[in-house]
Scaffold this motif. Structure first.
Motif, PDB file in Angstrom:
ATOM      1  N   LEU A  33       0.825  -1.210   0.000  1.00 29.75           N
ATOM      2  CA  LEU A  33       0.000   0.000   0.000  1.00 29.75           C
ATOM      3  C   LEU A  33       0.854   1.253   0.000  1.00 29.75           C
ATOM      4  CD1 LEU A  33      -2.869  -1.080   2.423  1.00 29.75           C
ATOM      5  CD2 LEU A  33      -2.962  -0.862  -0.065  1.00 29.75           C
ATOM      6  N   ASP A  36       2.364   1.372  -4.320  1.00 30.03           N
ATOM      7  CA  ASP A  36       1.080   0.861  -4.795  1.00 30.03           C
ATOM      8  C   ASP A  36       0.847   0.967  -6.300  1.00 30.03           C
ATOM      9  OD1 ASP A  36       0.621   3.552  -5.151  1.00 30.03           O
ATOM     10  OD2 ASP A  36      -1.133   3.642  -3.859  1.00 30.03           O
ATOM     11  N   LEU A  82     -10.318  -1.841   5.248  1.00 36.83           N
ATOM     12  CA  LEU A  82      -9.953  -3.060   4.528  1.00 36.83           C
ATOM     13  C   LEU A  82     -10.640  -4.291   5.107  1.00 36.83           C
ATOM     14  CD1 LEU A  82      -6.155  -2.289   4.102  1.00 36.83           C
ATOM     15  CD2 LEU A  82      -7.855  -2.422   2.267  1.00 36.83           C
ATOM     16  N   CYS A  92      -3.162  -4.851   5.796  1.00 38.38           N
ATOM     17  CA  CYS A  92      -2.269  -4.431   4.715  1.00 38.38           C
ATOM     18  C   CYS A  92      -1.757  -5.641   3.928  1.00 38.38           C
ATOM     19  CB  CYS A  92      -1.113  -3.615   5.277  1.00 38.38           C
ATOM     20  SG  CYS A  92      -1.618  -2.022   5.962  1.00 38.38           S
ATOM     21  N   ALA A  95      -4.526  -6.895   1.684  1.00 44.26           N
ATOM     22  CA  ALA A  95      -4.690  -6.028   0.509  1.00 44.26           C
ATOM     23  C   ALA A  95      -3.767  -6.487  -0.613  1.00 44.26           C
ATOM     24  CB  ALA A  95      -4.418  -4.579   0.877  1.00 44.26           C
ATOM     25  N   SER A  98      -4.821  -9.745  -2.116  1.00 42.93           N
ATOM     26  CA  SER A  98      -6.061  -9.603  -2.883  1.00 42.93           C
ATOM     27  C   SER A  98      -5.852  -8.937  -4.236  1.00 42.93           C
ATOM     28  CB  SER A  98      -7.070  -8.770  -2.074  1.00 42.93           C
ATOM     29  OG  SER A  98      -7.363  -9.396  -0.846  1.00 42.93           O
ATOM     30  N   CYS A  99      -4.651  -8.482  -4.509  1.00 45.83           N
ATOM     31  CA  CYS A  99      -4.362  -7.820  -5.779  1.00 45.83           C
ATOM     32  C   CYS A  99      -4.601  -8.786  -6.937  1.00 45.83           C
ATOM     33  CB  CYS A  99      -2.917  -7.333  -5.791  1.00 45.83           C
ATOM     34  SG  CYS A  99      -2.425  -6.563  -7.336  1.00 45.83           S
ATOM     35  N   LEU A 127     -10.058  -9.452  -0.707  1.00 46.80           N
ATOM     36  CA  LEU A 127     -10.860  -8.232  -0.596  1.00 46.80           C
ATOM     37  C   LEU A 127     -11.416  -7.868  -1.966  1.00 46.80           C
ATOM     38  CD1 LEU A 127      -8.368  -6.146   1.559  1.00 46.80           C
ATOM     39  CD2 LEU A 127     -10.461  -7.285   2.350  1.00 46.80           C
ATOM     40  N   THR A 131     -13.016  -2.284  -2.544  1.00 49.86           N
ATOM     41  CA  THR A 131     -12.398  -1.985  -1.256  1.00 49.86           C
ATOM     42  C   THR A 131     -10.945  -1.556  -1.444  1.00 49.86           C
ATOM     43  OG1 THR A 131     -13.867  -3.540  -0.133  1.00 49.86           O
ATOM     44  CG2 THR A 131     -11.850  -2.929   1.027  1.00 49.86           C
ATOM     45  N   LEU A 132     -10.235  -2.261  -2.315  1.00 48.65           N
ATOM     46  CA  LEU A 132      -8.844  -1.889  -2.601  1.00 48.65           C
ATOM     47  C   LEU A 132      -8.769  -0.499  -3.221  1.00 48.65           C
ATOM     48  CD1 LEU A 132      -7.514  -5.284  -3.980  1.00 48.65           C
ATOM     49  CD2 LEU A 132      -7.070  -4.276  -1.727  1.00 48.65           C
ATOM     50  N   ALA A 135      -9.221   2.119  -0.544  1.00 46.18           N
ATOM     51  CA  ALA A 135      -8.005   2.260   0.264  1.00 46.18           C
ATOM     52  C   ALA A 135      -6.962   3.078  -0.488  1.00 46.18           C
ATOM     53  CB  ALA A 135      -7.452   0.888   0.635  1.00 46.18           C
TER      54      ALA A 135
END
Length: 145
Positions: A33, A36, A82, A92, A95, A98-99, A127, A131-132, A135
């Protein structure tokens, strides 16, 4: 410093093997993050993660907690956005996991308890992309990416 695109790596592997049937099937790059740009691009179906995925390659995300510094930089509000049941570090980490296109997350842990927390986190469902994006929108004014 020279940066290679996925297309460059594919071309170089093809040249080295004298064939398009080379054995390069995985790339590794920092995804967090904080750093990013790869995550943001992947959410839009572009960038190195999407390019590697389109070739059927695995993508290993390194430095998901920015060398261990991310939990001190992030806030409880970000973690709540998140995943409200997770710690800042776990949120974190989830996140990154979940990419879209990330197949593995590479990390180290300083204690067995941290390792167990990371493994538990990676068992969580990914996620949602929305949501990503939220964030990343929250973080955008706070760093130069």
């Amino acid at each position: 410093m020279r940066l290679f695109t996925v297309a460059d790596l594919d071309r170089l592997a093809t040249e080295a093997a004298s064939s398009p049937h080379h054995h390069l099937k995985t790339i590794q790059l920092p995804v967090s993050l904080v750093m990013d740009s790869a995550l943001a691009a992947a959410l839009d179906g572009r960038g190195p993660i999407a390019d590697a995925t389109a070739r059927g390659w695995d993508v290993h995300a390194s430095a998901p907690l920015h060398g261990g510094g991310l939990p001190a930089l992030a806030t409880a509000e970000l973690a709540d956005l998140l995943h409200p049941r997770l710690s800042i570090a776990q949120a974190c980490l989830l996140a990154v996991a979940s990419c879209p296109g990330v197949s593995k997350v590479l990390l180290s842990a300083s204690t067995p308890a941290h390792w167990d927390a990371a493994r538990t986190t990676l068992d969580e469902p990914p996620l949602p992309a929305e949501t990503l994006r939220k964030a990343l929108d929250v973080l955008a004014p706070h760093h130069p990416d």
